[in-house]
Scaffold this motif. Structure first.
Motif, PDB file in Angstrom:
ATOM      1  N   PRO A  91      11.257  -0.767  11.184  1.00 35.93           N
ATOM      2  CA  PRO A  91      12.095  -1.820  11.773  1.00 35.93           C
ATOM      3  C   PRO A  91      12.478  -2.891  10.756  1.00 35.93           C
ATOM      4  O   PRO A  91      11.870  -2.995   9.686  1.00 35.93           O
ATOM      5  CB  PRO A  91      11.203  -2.428  12.860  1.00 35.93           C
ATOM      6  CG  PRO A  91      10.050  -1.496  13.028  1.00 35.93           C
ATOM      7  CD  PRO A  91       9.909  -0.771  11.721  1.00 35.93           C
ATOM      8  N   THR A 110       6.067  10.804  16.011  1.00 37.22           N
ATOM      9  CA  THR A 110       6.719   9.609  15.468  1.00 37.22           C
ATOM     10  C   THR A 110       5.700   8.493  15.308  1.00 37.22           C
ATOM     11  O   THR A 110       4.840   8.295  16.158  1.00 37.22           O
ATOM     12  CB  THR A 110       7.850   9.151  16.406  1.00 37.22           C
ATOM     13  OG1 THR A 110       8.787  10.203  16.543  1.00 37.22           O
ATOM     14  CG2 THR A 110       8.559   7.925  15.869  1.00 37.22           C
ATOM     15  N   GLN A 121      15.958   2.306  17.724  1.00 37.56           N
ATOM     16  CA  GLN A 121      14.785   2.871  17.054  1.00 37.56           C
ATOM     17  C   GLN A 121      13.647   3.086  18.052  1.00 37.56           C
ATOM     18  O   GLN A 121      12.934   4.084  17.986  1.00 37.56           O
ATOM     19  CB  GLN A 121      14.299   1.961  15.925  1.00 37.56           C
ATOM     20  CG  GLN A 121      15.145   1.994  14.686  1.00 37.56           C
ATOM     21  CD  GLN A 121      14.573   1.077  13.623  1.00 37.56           C
ATOM     22  OE1 GLN A 121      14.344  -0.109  13.871  1.00 37.56           O
ATOM     23  NE2 GLN A 121      14.346   1.625  12.442  1.00 37.56           N
ATOM     24  N   THR A 122      13.487   2.154  18.970  1.00 38.03           N
ATOM     25  CA  THR A 122      12.443   2.258  19.988  1.00 38.03           C
ATOM     26  C   THR A 122      12.734   3.438  20.916  1.00 38.03           C
ATOM     27  O   THR A 122      11.838   4.220  21.246  1.00 38.03           O
ATOM     28  CB  THR A 122      12.338   0.949  20.787  1.00 38.03           C
ATOM     29  OG1 THR A 122      12.185  -0.141  19.863  1.00 38.03           O
ATOM     30  CG2 THR A 122      11.166   0.972  21.746  1.00 38.03           C
ATOM     31  N   ILE A 170       9.403   5.171  11.753  1.00 40.90           N
ATOM     32  CA  ILE A 170      10.370   4.129  12.094  1.00 40.90           C
ATOM     33  C   ILE A 170      10.038   2.883  11.289  1.00 40.90           C
ATOM     34  O   ILE A 170       8.895   2.397  11.324  1.00 40.90           O
ATOM     35  CB  ILE A 170      10.326   3.806  13.604  1.00 40.90           C
ATOM     36  CG1 ILE A 170      10.507   5.065  14.456  1.00 40.90           C
ATOM     37  CG2 ILE A 170      11.316   2.702  13.955  1.00 40.90           C
ATOM     38  CD1 ILE A 170      11.871   5.674  14.444  1.00 40.90           C
ATOM     39  N   THR A 193       5.579   4.216  14.063  1.00 45.35           N
ATOM     40  CA  THR A 193       6.368   3.015  13.798  1.00 45.35           C
ATOM     41  C   THR A 193       5.537   2.062  12.952  1.00 45.35           C
ATOM     42  O   THR A 193       4.355   1.842  13.244  1.00 45.35           O
ATOM     43  CB  THR A 193       6.784   2.326  15.114  1.00 45.35           C
ATOM     44  OG1 THR A 193       7.582   3.243  15.874  1.00 45.35           O
ATOM     45  CG2 THR A 193       7.581   1.058  14.856  1.00 45.35           C
ATOM     46  N   VAL A 233      13.180   6.395   9.110  1.00 48.56           N
ATOM     47  CA  VAL A 233      14.308   5.915   9.905  1.00 48.56           C
ATOM     48  C   VAL A 233      14.266   4.387   9.866  1.00 48.56           C
ATOM     49  O   VAL A 233      13.459   3.765  10.542  1.00 48.56           O
ATOM     50  CB  VAL A 233      14.241   6.429  11.357  1.00 48.56           C
ATOM     51  CG1 VAL A 233      15.383   5.843  12.179  1.00 48.56           C
ATOM     52  CG2 VAL A 233      14.279   7.947  11.389  1.00 48.56           C
ATOM     53  N   ALA A 264      21.527   9.172  15.986  1.00 47.50           N
ATOM     54  CA  ALA A 264      20.296   9.068  15.193  1.00 47.50           C
ATOM     55  C   ALA A 264      19.486  10.353  15.255  1.00 47.50           C
ATOM     56  O   ALA A 264      18.949  10.806  14.237  1.00 47.50           O
ATOM     57  CB  ALA A 264      19.455   7.886  15.658  1.00 47.50           C
ATOM     58  N   HIS A 320      15.888  -1.520  21.479  1.00 47.56           N
ATOM     59  CA  HIS A 320      16.529  -1.099  20.235  1.00 47.56           C
ATOM     60  C   HIS A 320      16.617   0.424  20.172  1.00 47.56           C
ATOM     61  O   HIS A 320      15.757   1.140  20.691  1.00 47.56           O
ATOM     62  CB  HIS A 320      15.713  -1.627  19.055  1.00 47.56           C
ATOM     63  CG  HIS A 320      16.439  -1.650  17.769  1.00 47.56           C
ATOM     64  ND1 HIS A 320      16.644  -0.524  17.004  1.00 47.56           N
ATOM     65  CD2 HIS A 320      17.023  -2.668  17.102  1.00 47.56           C
ATOM     66  CE1 HIS A 320      17.310  -0.847  15.917  1.00 47.56           C
ATOM     67  NE2 HIS A 320      17.555  -2.148  15.945  1.00 47.56           N
ATOM     68  N   HIS A 368      16.233   0.491   9.789  1.00 48.27           N
ATOM     69  CA  HIS A 368      17.378  -0.291  10.266  1.00 48.27           C
ATOM     70  C   HIS A 368      17.310  -1.676   9.644  1.00 48.27           C
ATOM     71  O   HIS A 368      16.237  -2.258   9.507  1.00 48.27           O
ATOM     72  CB  HIS A 368      17.340  -0.422  11.796  1.00 48.27           C
ATOM     73  CG  HIS A 368      18.401  -1.321  12.335  1.00 48.27           C
ATOM     74  ND1 HIS A 368      18.140  -2.604  12.761  1.00 48.27           N
ATOM     75  CD2 HIS A 368      19.734  -1.143  12.488  1.00 48.27           C
ATOM     76  CE1 HIS A 368      19.266  -3.163  13.169  1.00 48.27           C
ATOM     77  NE2 HIS A 368      20.249  -2.294  13.016  1.00 48.27           N
TER      78      HIS A 368
END
Length: 188
Positions: A13, A34, A24-25, A11, A36, A68, A178, A22, A70
Motif C-alpha cells: 500500500p 496473498t 488492493q484490499t 500488496i 499485505t 502489487v 489488476a 481500496h 499503489h
C-alpha cells in the motif's frame, strides 16, 4: 524455487496504508496466497522503515512473489529493488506519485519527502518484469512523468485513461484489470 509454483501476491500500500474500499484490499480478498505489508506504528513517513517492512514480509515467503504496489507503494517497491536481491517474478506498479514535484495540499511537501529518504527517486531498471499503470488525470503525477519513470525502470506502460489516482476517492473500489495483470506477471 519451483518456477511453476503459484506466486504469493504481496500488496504494497501507499502512505495511507490499508484502506477498506481500496482496489488492493478487494484484490487481496479475491486472490489466494496473498500477503499485505502491514501499516507502520511509528516513522510513518520514513522510506527506510517502509522498505524494511516490505523486506520483512518478503523474508517470510518462500517461493515466487508478485508485488502489487499503489501510489507511494510503488516508490517503496523501487527503493526496495535497489537494495535487495530476492527474486521477484514481477510487479504491478499502479499510479506512482511524482515525488519530485510539489504534491497537492494534504500530502507531504518536497522537503518532508527528501528529509525522510524518498528523494532522489530511483531511476535504474528494475531487476524483474513490471507493469506501470498511469492515469491521464492523476492529481499526484502527470502522465509524461509516469511514462519517464516506466521507461527508466524498464517497465511496460499501460495508459488506464482518466482514472484519477485509482483509489476510492476516484471511484475505485474493485479494479478488475489488476487480476489480469497479476496473472500475467505471475506467469513470467
Amino acid at each position: 524455487m519451483n518456477d511453476h509454483e503459484t506466486p504469493t501476491t504481496v500488496i504494497v500500500p501507499g502512505l495511507r496504508d490499508h484502506v477498506a474500499e481500496h482496489w488492493q484490499t478487494h484484490l487481496a480478498g479475491k486472490l489466494p496466497n496473498t500477503r499485505t505489508v502491514p501499516p507502520l506504528e511509528h516513522d510513518k513517513l520514513s522510506r527506510a522503515a517502509r522498505v524494511a517492512a516490505l523486506d520483512r514480509v518478503l523474508s517470510e515467503i518462500t517461493g515466487p512473489v508478485v508485488l502489487v504496489a499503489h501510489s507511494a507503494g510503488v516508490m517503496i517497491t523501487v527503493h526496495w529493488a535497489q537494495q535487495h536481491s530476492r527474486p521477484v517474478r514481477g510487479a504491478l506498479l499502479a499510479t506512482p506519485p511524482d515525488f519530485e514535484s510539489p504534491l497537492p495540499e494534504g500530502y507531504p511537501a518536497p522537503d518532508e519527502l527528501s528529509d525522510n529518504g524518498w528523494l532522489p527517486v530511483p531511476r535504474k531498471p528494475l531487476p524483474f518484469p513490471s507493469i506501470v499503470v498511469a492515469s491521464t488525470n492523476d492529481p499526484l503525477a502527470r502522465l509524461a512523468q509516469v511514462a519517464d519513470l516506466a521507461r527508466d525502470w524498464g517497465s511496460r506502460l499501460v495508459d488506464a485513461g482518466a482514472v484519477g489516482h485509482l483509489n476510492p476517492a476516484a471511484g475505485y473500489g474493485p479494479w478488475p484489470p489488476a487480476e489480469e495483470y497479476v496473472r500475467e506477471l505471475g506467469e513470467n
